[in-house]
Design a protein around this motif. Structure first.
Motif, short mmCIF file in Angstrom:
data_model
loop_
_atom_site.label_atom_id
_atom_site.label_comp_id
_atom_site.label_asym_id
_atom_site.label_seq_id
_atom_site.Cartn_x
_atom_site.Cartn_y
_atom_site.Cartn_z
N LYS A 92 0.82 -1.20 0.00
CA LYS A 92 0.00 0.00 0.00
C LYS A 92 0.86 1.26 0.00
CE LYS A 92 -3.85 2.18 2.47
NZ LYS A 92 -4.77 2.07 3.64
N LEU A 93 1.91 1.25 0.81
CA LEU A 93 2.80 2.41 0.89
C LEU A 93 3.53 2.60 -0.44
CD1 LEU A 93 3.84 4.58 2.82
CD2 LEU A 93 5.69 3.01 3.47
N ARG A 94 3.94 1.50 -1.05
CA ARG A 94 4.61 1.58 -2.35
C ARG A 94 3.68 2.19 -3.40
NH1 ARG A 94 8.76 -0.71 -5.22
NH2 ARG A 94 8.33 -1.23 -7.40
N GLY A 95 2.41 1.79 -3.37
CA GLY A 95 1.42 2.35 -4.29
C GLY A 95 1.24 3.83 -4.10
N MET A 96 1.26 4.29 -2.85
CA MET A 96 1.13 5.72 -2.56
C MET A 96 2.30 6.50 -3.14
SD MET A 96 -0.23 5.56 1.40
CE MET A 96 0.21 7.28 1.67
N PHE A 97 3.51 5.95 -3.00
CA PHE A 97 4.69 6.65 -3.54
C PHE A 97 4.66 6.68 -5.07
CE2 PHE A 97 7.25 5.29 0.48
CZ PHE A 97 6.63 6.29 1.20
N LEU A 98 4.25 5.59 -5.69
CA LEU A 98 4.15 5.55 -7.15
C LEU A 98 3.12 6.57 -7.65
CD1 LEU A 98 4.26 1.69 -7.84
CD2 LEU A 98 6.04 3.35 -8.40
N SER A 99 1.98 6.65 -6.97
CA SER A 99 0.93 7.60 -7.37
C SER A 99 1.42 9.03 -7.24
CB SER A 99 -0.32 7.39 -6.50
OG SER A 99 -0.92 6.15 -6.77
N ALA A 100 2.14 9.32 -6.16
CA ALA A 100 2.65 10.68 -5.95
C ALA A 100 3.66 11.04 -7.04
CB ALA A 100 3.29 10.79 -4.58
#
Length: 344
Positions: free
Chosen positions: A184-192
């Motif tokens: 989930k955290l990885r997805g947040m960084f990719l989206s940002a």
């Protein structure tokens, strides 16, 4: 970075989220529940709580795993918000009787399908801005322009983390400086990281006076994800643009070739080159190239001015497509401070 404005930098200054009731959001589902099936959908209202906190309490009270509980979108904590939560529940099993601390259940009903992320079509907002300084006389003409043209569809500060450091974290993740194992955290960084490239493209188009139909543009059909490149910018294209039938689109970077041409393609490539670490990281992560509207139509915009000796405020009501940010509208109206966020 300081992002450009399509209506000019506003003169008004103020603050938002001075109280939870000053920021209200309501999901617009776009269809009615069918009244059958093994999913109970709850229409809930929460205040001062995250959507995750509500889901966790649903899980505790019902015994259903949190990961099996559906929702369409995360809603603000420092606000009053109304949204749908979905619980898998067999037809033959008596409906649970729930008393929750994190939210009020306003109504519920059965539906044949599970609620998935992005199901709702729009969000309805009512936001009170406490004004500190500026000329109220000019705000009505600005709001009229926003109602007609919309605003720049920037990703809002929420996308970049509470302290605004998600892009830096993404870069560290791409370079190996930071190990991220949480999906989930990885997805947040990719989206940002992806959103940062989009915002920079949009910013440059406004700065270069290219927030208008330009040869080489990829246009999106309003209300859909379909896009096309016009062979020429003729009167028909201009008329469709002015009427809101088609919208300018910007790069959501990933693997694949851009369909834009000419100076628009060149502008996008400039941004990619400047952000090569991010671009390479997004491709390596497997993200595919896509388009997003550069314009954000603001539907049903209305406003109320409160002009008292000891209290100047502006109350805005409007509707946005799901996935858009209310702060993109607010920034075109007023230079605001969110009192719930740390000063940058």
């Amino acid at each position: 970075m300081d992002l450009a404005y399509i209506h000019g930098k506003p003169e008004l200054q103020g603050s938002i989220r001075n109280a939870n009731q000053d920021f209200q959001v309501e999901e617009v589902l776009g269809f009615e529940l069918d009244g059958q099936g093994e999913h109970i959908w709850y229409w809930i209202e929460k205040e001062g709580q995250t959507t995750n906190a509500v889901i966790k309490e649903f899980a505790r009270k019902t015994g259903v795993q949190a990961k099996k509980i559906g929702y369409s979108g995360m809603k603000d904590k420092y606000a009053i918000t109304r949204q749908w939560i979905c619980l898998p529940w067999p037809i033959k099993k008596a409906d649970p009787i729930l008393s929750l601390e994190t939210c009020k259940i306003l109504r519920c009903g059965r539906h044949s399908k599970k609620l998935k992320i992005g199901t709702h079509k729009k969000n309805k907002f009512k936001i009170k801005i406490q004004l500190n300084s500026g000329d109220l006389n000019s705000v009505e003409s600005r709001l009229t322009s926003i109602a007609n043209l919309g605003v720049a569809n920037y990703f809002g500060e929420q996308r970049f983390g509470r302290d605004g450091d998600n892009v830096d974290s993404a870069i560290k993740m791409f370079t190996g400086e930071k190990k991220v194992f949480d999906r989930k955290l990885r997805g947040m960084f990719l989206s940002a990281a992806r959103s940062e490239i989009f915002n920079q493209v949009l910013n440059k188009r406004i700065e270069r006076n290219l927030f208008q139909p330009t040869l080489g543009d990829a246009f999106m059909l309003s209300g859909s994800n379909s896009f096309f490149v016009a062979e020429e910018i003729d009167d028909a294209i201009i008329q469709r643009f002015n009427s809101g039938d088609i919208l300018l689109s910007g790069l959501m970077f990933g693997e694949g070739e851009s369909i834009t041409q000419g100076q628009i393609l060149q502008l996008e490539q400039e941004v990619i080159e400047v952000n090569k670490v991010i671009a390479d990281g997004l491709v390596e992560a497997g993200l595919k190239q896509d388009r997003r509207s550069l314009q954000l139509p603001v539907e049903d915009l209305s406003w109320e001015l409160i002009d008292k000796q000891d209290n100047q405020a502006l109350v805005l009501s409007f509707v946005l497509s799901a996935g858009s940010f209310a702060t993109s509208v607010l920034r075109e109206v007023v230079q605001y401070q969110d009192v719930t966020r740390k000063p940058s």
